[in-house]
Design an enzyme around this catalytic site. Sequence first.
Site, mmCIF file in Angstrom:
data_model
loop_
_atom_site.group_PDB
_atom_site.id
_atom_site.type_symbol
_atom_site.label_atom_id
_atom_site.label_comp_id
_atom_site.label_asym_id
_atom_site.label_seq_id
_atom_site.Cartn_x
_atom_site.Cartn_y
_atom_site.Cartn_z
ATOM 1 N N TYR A 134 -1.871 -0.961 10.338
ATOM 2 C CA TYR A 134 -1.816 -1.083 8.870
ATOM 3 C C TYR A 134 -0.559 -0.436 8.589
ATOM 4 C CZ TYR A 134 -3.698 -1.177 4.160
ATOM 5 O OH TYR A 134 -3.991 -1.369 2.862
ATOM 6 N N SER B 34 0.902 -1.224 -0.029
ATOM 7 C CA SER B 34 0.148 0.103 -0.190
ATOM 8 C C SER B 34 0.693 1.082 0.006
ATOM 9 C CB SER B 34 -0.942 0.192 1.212
ATOM 10 O OG SER B 34 -1.424 1.421 1.323
HETATM 11 N N1 LIG Z 1 -8.823 -0.662 -1.343
HETATM 12 C C1 LIG Z 1 -7.903 0.446 -0.951
HETATM 13 O O1 LIG Z 1 -7.793 1.505 -0.809
HETATM 14 C C2 LIG Z 1 -6.456 -0.352 -0.870
HETATM 15 C C3 LIG Z 1 -5.228 0.665 -0.740
HETATM 16 C C4 LIG Z 1 -4.059 0.321 -0.793
HETATM 17 C C5 LIG Z 1 -3.642 -1.182 -0.533
HETATM 18 N N2 LIG Z 1 -4.747 -2.063 -0.558
HETATM 19 C C6 LIG Z 1 -4.448 -3.517 -0.392
HETATM 20 O O2 LIG Z 1 -5.168 -4.088 -1.459
HETATM 21 C C7 LIG Z 1 -5.205 -5.548 -0.988
HETATM 22 C C8 LIG Z 1 -6.528 -6.000 -1.423
HETATM 23 O O3 LIG Z 1 -7.764 -5.134 -0.623
HETATM 24 P P1 LIG Z 1 -8.990 -4.679 -1.350
HETATM 25 O O4 LIG Z 1 -9.071 -3.364 -1.142
HETATM 26 O O5 LIG Z 1 -8.967 -5.257 -2.924
HETATM 27 O O6 LIG Z 1 -9.980 -5.505 -0.354
HETATM 28 P P2 LIG Z 1 -11.155 -6.438 -0.395
HETATM 29 O O7 LIG Z 1 -11.412 -6.346 1.327
HETATM 30 O O8 LIG Z 1 -12.116 -6.128 -1.357
HETATM 31 O O9 LIG Z 1 -10.603 -7.874 -0.741
HETATM 32 C C9 LIG Z 1 -9.686 -8.550 -0.037
HETATM 33 C C10 LIG Z 1 -9.810 -10.097 -0.027
HETATM 34 O O10 LIG Z 1 -9.152 -10.573 0.642
HETATM 35 C C11 LIG Z 1 -9.588 -11.719 1.309
HETATM 36 N N3 LIG Z 1 -9.001 -12.008 2.540
HETATM 37 C C12 LIG Z 1 -9.017 -11.678 3.922
HETATM 38 N N4 LIG Z 1 -8.383 -12.337 4.713
HETATM 39 C C13 LIG Z 1 -7.916 -13.450 3.986
HETATM 40 C C14 LIG Z 1 -7.268 -14.564 4.485
HETATM 41 N N5 LIG Z 1 -6.725 -14.567 5.732
HETATM 42 N N6 LIG Z 1 -6.974 -15.621 3.561
HETATM 43 C C15 LIG Z 1 -7.627 -15.547 2.345
HETATM 44 N N7 LIG Z 1 -8.261 -14.370 1.859
HETATM 45 C C16 LIG Z 1 -8.549 -13.390 2.796
HETATM 46 C C17 LIG Z 1 -10.958 -11.198 1.545
HETATM 47 O O11 LIG Z 1 -12.046 -12.158 1.890
HETATM 48 C C18 LIG Z 1 -11.491 -10.408 0.389
HETATM 49 O O12 LIG Z 1 -11.940 -11.299 -0.675
HETATM 50 C C19 LIG Z 1 -4.819 -5.503 0.568
HETATM 51 O O13 LIG Z 1 -3.691 -6.181 0.701
HETATM 52 C C20 LIG Z 1 -5.055 -4.102 0.648
HETATM 53 O O14 LIG Z 1 -4.488 -3.893 2.011
HETATM 54 C C21 LIG Z 1 -6.063 -1.599 -0.495
#
Ligand SMILES: NC(=O)c1ccc[n+]([C@@H]2O[C@H](COP(=O)([O-])OP(=O)(O)OC[C@H]3O[C@@H](n4cnc5c(N)ncnc54)[C@H](O)[C@@H]3O)[C@@H](O)[C@H]2O)c1
Length: 279
Positions: free
Chosen positions: A153, A140
């Site tokens: 985080y 991130s």
């Molecule tokens: N959305 C944002 O603004 C943002 C910004 C920067 C980084 N990120 C990162 O992007 C990545 C994806 O997040 P997203 O925003 O698409 O979120 P999201 O919540 O839509 O998707 C995350 C997925 O991970 C799965 N998950 C959670 N814990 C798990 C586990 N222990 N084992 C297997 N699967 C698991 C969830 O069920 C979900 O389907 C994350 O690492 C998040 O930190 C997100």
Amino acid sequence: MDITGKVAVVTGGASGVGRALSVGLADRGAAGVVVCDIDLAGAGEVAADIEAGGHRAIAVHADVSNEADVQGLVASAEALGPVAMFFSNAGIIVAGGPEASDEAWGRIWAINVQSHIYVARAVLPGMLARGEGYLEITASAAGLLTQLGSAPYTVTKHAAVAFAEWLSIAHGDQGIVVSCLCPQAFTSNLLNTSRRELGTEALMAAEGWAGGSEQAAVDGVLTSEQVAAASLDAVATEQFLILPHPDVATYERRRADDRERWLRGMRRLQARLSGLPPG
Ligand SMILES: NC(=O)c1ccc[n+]([C@@H]2O[C@H](COP(=O)([O-])OP(=O)(O)OC[C@H]3O[C@@H](n4cnc5c(N)ncnc54)[C@H](O)[C@@H]3O)[C@@H](O)[C@H]2O)c1
């Protein structure tokens, strides 16, 4: 690396950028996509969508914070062929500082950091033996800067960036391409959770941390599809740092150039977002 004809695994594939990466990999010619999630029904829907488009995909249940699950995931994926590409993407956010519970700190550490270690243990030996492999870790912008309102985080995403850099240095000359995805805000369930947990609830307001996630949205909220496209474009160029929000590179430079000034600016931003006068 060329995506065409490769088997790719995506963790957190049921939702958000993991879902968009899974679909994008199939569209760009992957031989098979393994959609992994703790939410098997959601992963199954994504795999079914990909198959409906005429591409190969399977859904696998795994909790990435459990090493046996990660080993089992890679074994299941190998039914489609050697795992050439692995997107270690699943992640969570929890709010707070040192007062967050040990359970919360342990959970986020296991999912946002330890999972990448389990993945590397599971896929690197095969990739090194073949002299080729691609590993992308979703961190991130918070892993390069700071997430207001969430020390867990910030800390875990910094650790994820550090681990990705270590892997790139250790194995970059052995055919292993490592990338680290560092976006700011994009639409997903996690962004909703972040808004809920770091938003204007009483606790966060009392701590002066309200609006933490809106910090990430200062430069605009992208879609998961835009972030996945930036990520998959970078596979071809094999660049390490993937910044779908280009301003993050400027922030990282400013932080390195003058840390004291950077910290003062972050305190001002925190005060502005929480509605408190700058201290
Ligand atoms: N959305 C944002 O603004 C943002 C910004 C920067 C980084 N990120 C990162 O992007 C990545 C994806 O997040 P997203 O925003 O698409 O979120 P999201 O919540 O839509 O998707 C995350 C997925 O991970 C799965 N998950 C959670 N814990 C798990 C586990 N222990 N084992 C297997 N699967 C698991 C969830 O069920 C979900 O389907 C994350 O690492 C998040 O930190 C997100």
